[in-house]
Structure formats: structure tokens, C-alpha cells
Design a protein around this motif. Structure first.
Motif, PDB file in Angstrom:
ATOM      1  N   ALA A  48       0.818  -1.218   0.000  1.00 26.98           N
ATOM      2  CA  ALA A  48       0.000   0.000   0.000  1.00 26.98           C
ATOM      3  C   ALA A  48       0.850   1.265   0.000  1.00 26.98           C
ATOM      4  O   ALA A  48       0.379   2.333  -0.417  1.00 26.98           O
ATOM      5  CB  ALA A  48      -0.939  -0.011   1.213  1.00 26.98           C
ATOM      6  N   PHE A  49       2.112   1.151   0.436  1.00 26.46           N
ATOM      7  CA  PHE A  49       3.007   2.311   0.436  1.00 26.46           C
ATOM      8  C   PHE A  49       3.689   2.512  -0.918  1.00 26.46           C
ATOM      9  O   PHE A  49       4.476   3.434  -1.081  1.00 26.46           O
ATOM     10  CB  PHE A  49       4.079   2.167   1.525  1.00 26.46           C
ATOM     11  N   ARG A  50       3.418   1.609  -1.876  1.00 25.60           N
ATOM     12  CA  ARG A  50       3.995   1.684  -3.232  1.00 25.60           C
ATOM     13  C   ARG A  50       5.524   1.770  -3.160  1.00 25.60           C
ATOM     14  O   ARG A  50       6.157   2.648  -3.731  1.00 25.60           O
ATOM     15  CB  ARG A  50       3.425   2.866  -4.009  1.00 25.60           C
ATOM     16  N   VAL A  51       6.095   0.823  -2.443  1.00 27.28           N
ATOM     17  CA  VAL A  51       7.537   0.824  -2.195  1.00 27.28           C
ATOM     18  C   VAL A  51       8.307   0.223  -3.358  1.00 27.28           C
ATOM     19  O   VAL A  51       7.739  -0.435  -4.233  1.00 27.28           O
ATOM     20  CB  VAL A  51       7.871   0.049  -0.908  1.00 27.28           C
ATOM     21  N   GLY A  52       9.603   0.453  -3.328  1.00 25.43           N
ATOM     22  CA  GLY A  52      10.483  -0.108  -4.341  1.00 25.43           C
ATOM     23  C   GLY A  52      11.924  -0.017  -3.893  1.00 25.43           C
ATOM     24  O   GLY A  52      12.215   0.285  -2.725  1.00 25.43           O
ATOM     25  N   PRO A  53      12.852  -0.248  -4.819  1.00 21.86           N
ATOM     26  CA  PRO A  53      14.281  -0.277  -4.460  1.00 21.86           C
ATOM     27  C   PRO A  53      14.816   1.029  -3.868  1.00 21.86           C
ATOM     28  O   PRO A  53      15.869   1.017  -3.252  1.00 21.86           O
ATOM     29  CB  PRO A  53      14.958  -0.597  -5.797  1.00 21.86           C
ATOM     30  N   GLY A  54      14.108   2.126  -4.044  1.00 20.31           N
ATOM     31  CA  GLY A  54      14.574   3.384  -3.460  1.00 20.31           C
ATOM     32  C   GLY A  54      14.162   3.594  -2.027  1.00 20.31           C
ATOM     33  O   GLY A  54      14.400   4.663  -1.458  1.00 20.31           O
ATOM     34  N   ASP A  55      13.563   2.580  -1.413  1.00 17.72           N
ATOM     35  CA  ASP A  55      13.039   2.735  -0.064  1.00 17.72           C
ATOM     36  C   ASP A  55      13.825   1.895   0.937  1.00 17.72           C
ATOM     37  O   ASP A  55      14.527   0.958   0.566  1.00 17.72           O
ATOM     38  CB  ASP A  55      11.558   2.350  -0.028  1.00 17.72           C
TER      39      ASP A  55
END
Length: 198
Positions: A48-55
């Protein structure tokens, strides 16, 4: 304290949650039959936080919800920082091995360790120095909660939040209830997964 990222993460997610139940626990909280549901709900919350490798994801790595979060974060490409409140072997003895299926949780901890950069696997005493000899045994977890939030702030992320798996009870010193109170006192948003719905 580790230095900030070369490029600051977009989001830092600090996770705190209940241990898997110990053998003989009178009131089940995170029993073996709830792990699958907890995994699904933690995964959905992360997504739900729309996370990815930049997080960035930060947790202690205890048996149960911490390790589930760590695995899910790594599977989604987040950078994971494991901040152990105790020396590794003491942490395994106190926060991983004593639960139901403790040896299996130790294997899962070791598998997570292997996927994390050495610079992101840290022990509190090595970074913050030892606690006083007369410190209460739970002081390590009180300090560990503060360290997680401080490390998230030091990452340079413009947004930090707490994700927790929590039954809503105050609990013991250094537990998830205290972490929620600490994050709230710092003005951080808190997303709670209620163990009552697992």
C-alpha cells in the motif's frame, strides 16, 4: 550510526511487531496458525506504500512478525537494515530461538542475514556502546526502539513511518506498545495491523 544513503531513500519504514508465541503461552497472540495471515497482511500493508528499491526498511529481526516483514521487504527490493539490540548470539537466544519452531526461525533469520549488506547488519553495543552494568535487562529493547527511529531519521528519507503488528496492549518495556507511543511522540504516522483480525 551508519551514514545516510548516497541518495536518500524516498521512504523509511520502521517495523515493530510481536514475537511468535513461545511454547505454552496461555493467551495466543502470534501462534503458528496465524503466521500465514500475518504474512499476507504485512505484505499488503507494505504494498500500500507503493515501495520499491529506493526505499528503506528497518527492524530488529526477532522471530515472528519482524522476520516476516524483513523477508517481504527484501522480496520487494527494499534495502533492509537489521539493527540488533543485543549481540547476535544473545539476540538469537532471547528473541528468536525460544519461540515455537525456534530452530526454524533461526534458519529464517540466517537466510535474511545472507541477503543483507554487512553494513546494514548492526549490533547496538558496537554502534552505541554498552549499556551500564546495572541496566535493566529490558533496557536493551527500549534503546533498540529509539535506535530504529534514530536510524530512520539519519537515512535522510523525507518520510518515515512505523508499521506494526500489535494487539493494542501496553505490554512490556521495549515492546511494540512502547514503540508505538515513541513513534507517536515523534510525530510519525503509524499503520497498525491488529493481531485480533489474523
Amino acid at each position: 550510526m551508519p551514514s545516510a544513503f548516497e541518495t536518500a531513500p524516498r521512504l523509511a519504514i520502521v517495523f515493530s511487531g510481536h514475537l511468535a508465541d513461545a511454547p505454552g503461552r496461555e493467551t495466543p497472540r502470534l501462534s503458528a496458525d496465524r503466521i500465514e495471515s500475518a504474512t499476507a497482511r504485512i505484505g499488503a500493508a507494505i504494498d500500500a506504500f507503493r515501495v520499491g528499491p529506493g526505499d528503506l526498511a528497518l527492524t530488529q529481526g526477532a522471530a515472528g512478525s519482524d522476520l516476516v516483514f524483513a523477508e517481504l521487504a527484501l522480496d520487494r527490493g527494499l534495502r533492509l537494515r537489521l539493527l540488533l539490540p543485543l549481540p547476535r548470539e544473545d539476540f538469537l537466544a532471547r528473541s528468536v530461538r525460544p519461540v515455537v519452531d525456534g530452530e526454524r526461525w533461526c534458519e529464517r533469520f540466517e537466510a535474511v542475514e545472507c541477503r543483507v549488506e554487512a553494513a546494514d547488519r548492526l549490533e547496538a553495543d558496537a554502534v552505541l556502546g554498552p549499556l551500564r552494568a546495572d541496566a535493566d535487562p529490558d533496557d536493551v529493547f527500549v534503546r533498540g526502539n529509539e535506535w530504529l527511529l534514530d536510524a530512520a531519521a539519519a537515512s535522510g528519507a523525507p518520510s518515515t513511518m512505523l508499521l506494526c503488528l500489535w494487539d493494542g496492549a501496553r505490554g512490556g518495556r521495549g515492546g511494540t506498545g512502547e514503540m508505538v507511543a515513541l513513534a507517536t511522540s515523534r510525530g510519525l504516522p503509524v499503520t497498525r495491523i491488529d493481531t485480533g483480525i489474523l
